[in-house]
Design an enzyme around this catalytic site. Structure first.
Site, PDB file in Angstrom:
ATOM      1  CB  SER A 168      11.587  11.856 -14.408  1.00 33.74           C
ATOM      2  OG  SER A 168      10.285  11.644 -14.845  1.00 33.74           O
ATOM      3  CG  ASP A 391       9.577   4.410 -12.061  1.00 26.24           C
ATOM      4  OD1 ASP A 391       8.424   4.832 -11.867  1.00 26.24           O
ATOM      5  OD2 ASP A 391      10.355   4.896 -12.900  1.00 26.24           O
ATOM      6  CG  HIS A 447       9.943   8.171 -11.261  1.00 22.69           C
ATOM      7  ND1 HIS A 447      10.281   7.608 -12.463  1.00 22.69           N
ATOM      8  CD2 HIS A 447       9.855   9.508 -11.477  1.00 22.69           C
ATOM      9  CE1 HIS A 447      10.388   8.567 -13.380  1.00 22.69           C
ATOM     10  NE2 HIS A 447      10.133   9.729 -12.800  1.00 22.69           N
TER      11      HIS A 447
END
Length: 470
Positions: A168, A391, A447
């Protein structure tokens, strides 16, 4: 199994000899049986009165010679303990918020893993002056200082091969730290791995529009208008386009992606707790559901709402949308768990993401291209960029564009990669290999790749650490 050999050249568990005994976790609540490996929880003190909490889990078999891996979650402002307890740590939190179960696909099967809560203000990490305003460059330097402090406390690991990993906003944390570490010959940096990382705001926002349309989120009329107003000369520029008509359509597209109740971290998963909206008044506090890595320019009304919440009279908590962190929060705020982890009574309650850190955070880098090129120019660091392909917070297409833009020599054309799930061989995703650089997708993962596809994720990690073909 080959994955065990890296850690298990010697039989039995090898004790960590020089580590700070006061930080060792002697008894871990929630486990039916205590682990055979050692693990430590404490604070790495850096300049400015900052105390960064770490949880270090030694490799199961031979920590003396196995690789050392640093893991960082993103945000900015989210805790790496989320990675430990819900993704690839040695034990995973269960829904009751009390019980831990051993993870058969833990990264510490083949490496020792250091989970760092950074910057100060995240998780159990704190600053003496309670000032949590920071930025990309300061975070990178403080993480480097924390790493040096770790090696001072654990000198026996200073000679181990070292890898920096994260996901991330770790897409910023990891390469920026790696560039600083690469200047220090005392640390045996071997490479970096970034999962679903933010590599470029422009690339992420531009690619998201394509991702959304081709995954059935945007209607045909909106797509036609986006092409009409944003794609002059056939080159689509959805990010920061000066055309007002384009900006309006982009805002509409972003609303469809982020504000209609879809799970931005995994398009095909349900939203935990139902579609959350953006702000929820819980009575004693307000919860703000943040929108992943989207740039402030792409979604200005949400950022205005965030700033407005800074003056409310209730505490503000920031949670990832569609992710239920209640079990982790319940567990880590249990008095017995805090004591086991050597957390002083005066340290704040643990939250998965810090509103105070996020709202005051200075985003210095719009693209991480220069950092990657510095690392790749050394010709000695192995770089892995991997993405779960469903994602939407940091979509695979944007990171694929980013990797291609680095202009590295192509060694292996894009192809499928395989892994064994039980006795059945499955397609894990697709991989494209350059000199010292690999881009890899994990089919059907969002994710948090190890949460969604634990077997495929562990196979990927094993092959990366062992420098084996994907």
């Amino acid at each position: 199994m080959a994955v065990v050999l890296l850690c298990g050249l010697l039989l039995g568990s090898v004790l960590v000899e020089a580590a700070p005994s006061g930080d060792e976790v002697i008894y871990m609540p929630g486990l039916a049986k205590q682990p055979s490996f050692q693990h430590y929880s404490g604070f790495l003190n850096v300049t400015g009165g900052k105390h960064l909490h770490y949880w270090f889990v030694a490799c199961e078999k031979n920590p003396a010679t196995s690789p050392l891996v640093l893991w960082m979650n993103g945000g900015p402002g989210c805790s790496s303990l989320d990675g430990l307890l819900t993704e690839h740590g040695p034990f995973l939190i269960q829904s009751d918020g009390i019980t831990l179960e051993y993870n058969p696909y833990s990264w510490n099967k083949i490496a020792s893993v250091l989970y760092l809560e950074a910057p100060a203000g995240v998780g159990f990490s704190y600053s003496d002056d309670k000032n949590y305003q920071t930025n990309d460059t300061e975070v990178a330097h403080n993480n480097y200082l924390a790493l040096k402090e770790f090696f001072r406390l654990f000198p026996e690991f200073s000679g181990n091969d070292f890898y920096i990993t994260g996901e991330s906003y770790g897409g910023v944390y990891v390469p920026s730290l790696a560039v600083e570490v690469s200047q220090d010959p005392a640390i045996k940096l071997k490479g970096i791995a970034v999962g679903n990382g933010l590599s470029s705001y422009e690339g992420n926002d531009n690619s998201l529009i394509f991702f959304a349309y081709y995954h059935g989120i945007l209607g045909s009329q909106l797509w036609t208008d986006l092409q009409k107003y944003c794609c002059a000369g056939g080159n689509c520029q959805f990010y920061n386009n000066p055309d007002g008509n384009c900006s309006l359509r982009v805002q509409e597209a972003m609303h469809d992606v982020y504000s209609t109740g879809l799970n931005i971290y995994n398009l095909y998963e349900a939203c935990a707790g139902g579609a959350p909206g953006e702000v929820k008044d819980n009575g004693d506090h307000v919860t703000l559901y943040h929108h992943g890595m989207l740039s402030p320019k792409a979604f200005p009304h949400w950022h205005k709402k965030m700033l407005a919440l800074a003056v409310v009279q209730k505490p503000v908590r920031m949670d990832p949308p569609c992710v239920n962190s209640t079990a982790s929060s319940t567990f880590l705020n249990n008095a017995y768990v805090r004591k086991a982890l050597n957390i002083p009574p005066g340290v704040q309650q643990w939250e998965v993401c810090s509103f105070d850190v996020y709202r005051a955070y200075g985003r210095v880098y719009q693209s991480m291209k220069d950092h990657y090129l510095k690392l790749l120019s050394a010709m000695k660091y192995r770089v892995l960029v991997y993405n779960g392909d469903v994602d939407m917070a940091c979509n695979f297409l944007g990171d694929q564009w980013f990797v291609d833009s680095l202009g590295q020599k192509l060694l292996v054309q894009r192809r499928q990669w395989l892994y064994n799930d039980g006795n059945i061989q499955q397609i894990g995703g697709f991989v494209k290999e350059f000199s010292n650089l690999t881009f890899l997708t994990i089919k059907g993962a969002g994710h948090m790749v190890p949460t969604d596809k634990p077997v495929a994720a562990f196979t990927m990690f094993s092959r990366y650490i062992q420098n084996a073909p994907f």
